[in-house]
Write a protein that holds these residues in place. Structure first.
Motif, PDB file in Angstrom:
ATOM      1  N   ALA A  34       0.821  -1.209   0.000  1.00 49.96           N
ATOM      2  CA  ALA A  34       0.000   0.000   0.000  1.00 49.96           C
ATOM      3  C   ALA A  34       0.855   1.261   0.000  1.00 49.96           C
ATOM      4  CB  ALA A  34      -0.923   0.002   1.216  1.00 49.96           C
ATOM      5  N   GLY A  35       0.263   2.332  -0.496  1.00 45.48           N
ATOM      6  CA  GLY A  35       0.907   3.635  -0.459  1.00 45.48           C
ATOM      7  C   GLY A  35       0.652   4.344   0.863  1.00 45.48           C
ATOM      8  N   PHE A  36       1.009   5.616   0.905  1.00 47.83           N
ATOM      9  CA  PHE A  36       0.877   6.412   2.121  1.00 47.83           C
ATOM     10  C   PHE A  36      -0.552   6.383   2.658  1.00 47.83           C
ATOM     11  CE2 PHE A  36       4.563   9.685   2.267  1.00 47.83           C
ATOM     12  CZ  PHE A  36       5.480   8.661   2.142  1.00 47.83           C
ATOM     13  N   TRP A  37      -0.628   6.379   3.989  1.00 46.97           N
ATOM     14  CA  TRP A  37      -1.879   6.516   4.747  1.00 46.97           C
ATOM     15  C   TRP A  37      -2.773   5.275   4.684  1.00 46.97           C
ATOM     16  CZ3 TRP A  37      -1.226  10.806   1.099  1.00 46.97           C
ATOM     17  CH2 TRP A  37      -0.438  11.824   1.632  1.00 46.97           C
ATOM     18  N   PRO A  51       0.373  13.262   8.693  1.00 44.48           N
ATOM     19  CA  PRO A  51      -1.056  12.944   8.571  1.00 44.48           C
ATOM     20  C   PRO A  51      -1.538  13.260   7.163  1.00 44.48           C
ATOM     21  CG  PRO A  51      -0.761  15.046   9.690  1.00 44.48           C
ATOM     22  CD  PRO A  51       0.619  14.502   9.448  1.00 44.48           C
ATOM     23  N   PHE A  52      -2.664  12.663   6.793  1.00 39.60           N
ATOM     24  CA  PHE A  52      -3.244  13.030   5.505  1.00 39.60           C
ATOM     25  C   PHE A  52      -3.587  14.516   5.553  1.00 39.60           C
ATOM     26  CE2 PHE A  52      -6.735  13.510   2.455  1.00 39.60           C
ATOM     27  CZ  PHE A  52      -6.110  12.986   1.330  1.00 39.60           C
ATOM     28  N   PRO A  53      -3.120  15.303   4.577  1.00 41.84           N
ATOM     29  CA  PRO A  53      -3.293  16.761   4.646  1.00 41.84           C
ATOM     30  C   PRO A  53      -4.766  17.174   4.723  1.00 41.84           C
ATOM     31  CG  PRO A  53      -1.673  16.186   2.978  1.00 41.84           C
ATOM     32  CD  PRO A  53      -2.331  14.904   3.402  1.00 41.84           C
ATOM     33  N   GLU A  56     -18.997  10.359   0.272  1.00 38.99           N
ATOM     34  CA  GLU A  56     -18.956   9.377   1.360  1.00 38.99           C
ATOM     35  C   GLU A  56     -17.634   8.609   1.346  1.00 38.99           C
ATOM     36  OE1 GLU A  56     -23.000  10.567   0.490  1.00 38.99           O
ATOM     37  OE2 GLU A  56     -21.412   9.762  -0.801  1.00 38.99           O
ATOM     38  N   MET A  57     -17.174   8.226   0.166  1.00 31.80           N
ATOM     39  CA  MET A  57     -15.903   7.508   0.050  1.00 31.80           C
ATOM     40  C   MET A  57     -14.742   8.359   0.536  1.00 31.80           C
ATOM     41  SD  MET A  57     -16.412   5.720  -3.690  1.00 31.80           S
ATOM     42  CE  MET A  57     -14.689   5.229  -3.790  1.00 31.80           C
ATOM     43  N   LEU A  58     -14.760   9.622   0.158  1.00 37.56           N
ATOM     44  CA  LEU A  58     -13.670  10.512   0.550  1.00 37.56           C
ATOM     45  C   LEU A  58     -13.671  10.751   2.054  1.00 37.56           C
ATOM     46  CD1 LEU A  58     -11.291  12.131  -0.391  1.00 37.56           C
ATOM     47  CD2 LEU A  58     -12.833  14.026  -0.950  1.00 37.56           C
ATOM     48  N   ALA A  59     -14.845  10.910   2.626  1.00 35.84           N
ATOM     49  CA  ALA A  59     -14.934  11.099   4.071  1.00 35.84           C
ATOM     50  C   ALA A  59     -14.416   9.872   4.807  1.00 35.84           C
ATOM     51  CB  ALA A  59     -16.378  11.391   4.470  1.00 35.84           C
ATOM     52  N   GLU A  60     -14.746   8.684   4.300  1.00 34.54           N
ATOM     53  CA  GLU A  60     -14.260   7.448   4.916  1.00 34.54           C
ATOM     54  C   GLU A  60     -12.750   7.328   4.767  1.00 34.54           C
ATOM     55  OE1 GLU A  60     -15.020   2.594   4.740  1.00 34.54           O
ATOM     56  OE2 GLU A  60     -16.022   3.933   3.323  1.00 34.54           O
ATOM     57  N   PHE A  61     -12.245   7.672   3.594  1.00 34.82           N
ATOM     58  CA  PHE A  61     -10.804   7.625   3.350  1.00 34.82           C
ATOM     59  C   PHE A  61     -10.067   8.523   4.340  1.00 34.82           C
ATOM     60  CE2 PHE A  61      -6.968   9.308   1.402  1.00 34.82           C
ATOM     61  CZ  PHE A  61      -6.333   8.172   0.931  1.00 34.82           C
ATOM     62  N   GLU A  62     -10.523   9.749   4.485  1.00 35.57           N
ATOM     63  CA  GLU A  62      -9.860  10.694   5.380  1.00 35.57           C
ATOM     64  C   GLU A  62      -9.956  10.241   6.835  1.00 35.57           C
ATOM     65  OE1 GLU A  62     -11.909  14.291   4.181  1.00 35.57           O
ATOM     66  OE2 GLU A  62     -10.105  14.974   3.133  1.00 35.57           O
ATOM     67  N   ALA A  63     -11.104   9.676   7.211  1.00 32.61           N
ATOM     68  CA  ALA A  63     -11.293   9.240   8.592  1.00 32.61           C
ATOM     69  C   ALA A  63     -10.377   8.078   8.945  1.00 32.61           C
ATOM     70  CB  ALA A  63     -12.747   8.855   8.829  1.00 32.61           C
TER      71      ALA A  63
END
Length: 238
Positions: free
Chosen positions: A7-10, A118-120, A138-145
């Motif tokens: 996997a990549g970062f984060w 951290p993820f910016p 929704e996907m982006l919010a889950e990714f960031e969380a």
């Protein structure tokens, strides 16, 4: 064929969960390690060489050849491991990444907070909009969380490459947010970032317009690219 997904970062190993079933259904054994510094309880005092060493150690525990797939910054890890074990790696897949030249830094501009990256929170300062193509809100919010802070030393550590036998390893580049046509133009222009691509004996570039995280936004298509690469490495692509 043993397939190691990096996997990549984060992200941790679970970020490949949508690709594992297709690989297993094709008869491959899949490994989804979480790199040092990203698992719960890990020390974050690790650098890029530590993450490469972890993949090399995994390769050494496996009997027979392996396929490596590295997403984004995980591409540096994959290529470093391929350089360390060129006789054991049958294929490398770069997911929205490509083989970096010696001395390459993943990214020395990301903000460091308390020894981690951290993820910016201000995405627009570090990413183009195209890198989030096909993400729903929704996907982006889950990714960031769920984003796991990356150990700070990994991003600015230069990649060390020592064994030119790595150039004999077949490579597939899955170009998503960074378009296939742009990679081909850089190769044609002799851009310094493409020196490793130029040196490869066998290169396949596959265009899949979507986000920088195609394993999330185009899971089936990403799985198919991985399956095809693993099948080729195993000699079962007929």
């Amino acid at each position: 064929m043993d397939v190691i997904l990096i996997a990549g970062f984060w992200l941790d190993g679970s970020s490949w969960s949508a690709q594992v079933p297709a690989l297993e259904a094709a008869g491959h054994r899949v490994h989804t390690p979480t790199l040092p510094g990203l698992a719960p309880g890990d020390s974050t005092d690790v650098g890029l060489p530590d993450q490469i060493d972890a993949i090399v150690e995994l390769i050494d525990r496996i009997d027979g050849p392996v396929v490596l797939a590295g997403h984004s910054g995980g591409g540096n890890v994959a290529w470093g491991a391929a350089d360390a074990r060129p006789d054991r790696v049958a294929h490398v897949v770069f997911v929205d990444s490509f083989p970096p030249p010696a001395g390459h830094l993943i990214n020395d501009e990301l903000p460091v907070v308390d020894g981690v990256i951290p993820f910016p929170s201000d995405r627009s300062a570090y990413f183009d909009d195209a890198e989030f193509a096909d993400f729903t809100d929704e996907m982006l919010a889950e990714f960031e969380a769920n984003a796991i802070p990356e150990p700070a030393r990994v991003a600015p550590d230069p990649l060390i490459l020592e064994d030119e036998r790595r150039h004999a390893i077949p490579v597939t580049v899955l170009a998503t947010a960074f378009p296939k046509e742009q990679i081909e133009q850089l190769i044609e222009a002799g851009h310094p970032m493409t020196t490793e691509l130029d040196a490869l004996a066998e290169l396949t570039i596959i265009g899949l317009p979507t986000s920088h995280w195609p394993q999330l936004t185009k899971p089936e298509q990403t799985a198919q690219v991985l399956v095809e690469a693993a099948n080729r490495a195993a000699g079962t692509d007929d």
